[in-house]
Write an enzyme that holds these catalytic residues in place. Structure first.
Site: not given
Ligand code: ARG
Length: 276
Positions: A259, A64, A165, A253
């Protein structure tokens, strides 16, 4: 005005190796060659928009690390390093810290025991720092950041686990202007936006699920995931150019355009940046 600067990390080691949000499913996996093409297209689109894209070195076993938005909060030449909720992501921090230290930023750390996932959960729109909490970042951490930067923090609770997020459901376009997915927030959160952002463009549920809100704003251009026709039309109606880049391998993901990027010189929607 100086050129916008954005940090990205190539997806050499990207994959779905654990499940820490509802989008992730290890058995589905990601196709790395396809992820690479999609990432490259986002990169090249930003370069065409005259963005200086800085790339950091990908690291094995940190799938990630591509999601640089979560590295921390950038404020002028200060970098407030994230405190990730999950250990699998906390291992990214030393690499982000090293990059920022080597590139002229002052690296600062939040106190232990707090959780904060950087620009993924903290976005300036005008003078206020909108702060998403519950799933990843917590309110104490947001208040700490607000105090450290001397800015007003407006906490909004993220009530829908798919929008874990803030940058998955809210994207400032300019001071006083943003797109958002109303159902990711409760009544109080929606009122916070209504009271503080005069021009709010709602994104439809289907397009929010395509991560339409997870967009990169460069001046009057908005780069977002493909197949968001209503969002594209609404943006055009509001005076923005919409560019679609297919990023579906990253949806697996729980991420998309925003992101995968971290603005190093401050977002255009931030009041402190707009005044520069
Ligand atoms: N797989 C990552 C997590 O769960 C994805 C992050 C996505 N980033 C974002 N800024 N929304 O942390």
């Amino acid at each position: 005005m100086s050129k916008p600067r954005i940090l990205m990390c190539p997806p050499d080691h990207y994959g779905i190796e654990y499940e820490i949000n509802p989008w992730m499913n290890r058995s589905l996996g990601a196709v790395r060659a396809l992820a690479f093409r999609q990432w490259q297209q986002l990169h090249d689109t930003l370069v065409e928009l005259e963005v200086t894209v800085e790339t950091m070195t990908p690291e094995p076993n940190l799938p990630d690390l591509v999601f640089t938005a979560n590295a921390g909060v950038v404020f002028r030449n200060r970098f407030l390093s994230s405190r990730f909720r999950h250990e699998v992501r906390a291992r990214e921090s030393p690499f982000f810290d090293a990059w920022f230290a080597a590139n002229g930023f002052g690296v600062e750390h939040l106190p232990e025991g707090m959780y904060h996932e950087g620009a993924g959960d903290a976005l300036f729109c005008g003078e206020s720092l909108f702060a998403g909490y519950r799933t990843r970042s917590d309110v104490t951490a947001h208040q700490w950041v607000g105090k450290a930067l001397g800015v007003r923090v407006l906490p909004v609770e993220l009530v829908n686990p798919r929008f874990y997020h803030l940058d998955t459901c809210f994207c400032p376009l300019a001071p006083g202007e943003a797109i958002y997915f109303p159902d990711a927030f409760d009544t109080y959160g929606r009122r916070v936006f209504a009271n503080h952002v005069p021009k709010l463009i709602p994104v439809a549920e289907e397009e929010s699920h395509r991560f339409g809100c997870n967009a990169v704003v460069v001046g009057k251009t908005v780069v977002h995931n493909s197949r968001c026709p209503r969002l594209a039309a609404d943006l055009e109606g509001a005076g923005y150019r919409s560019i679609e880049v297919e990023l579906d391998e990253f949806l697996k993901a729980g991420g998309s355009a925003k992101c995968l990027t971290l603005r190093l010189d401050g977002e255009d929607a931030a009041g402190w940046k707009a005044r520069q």
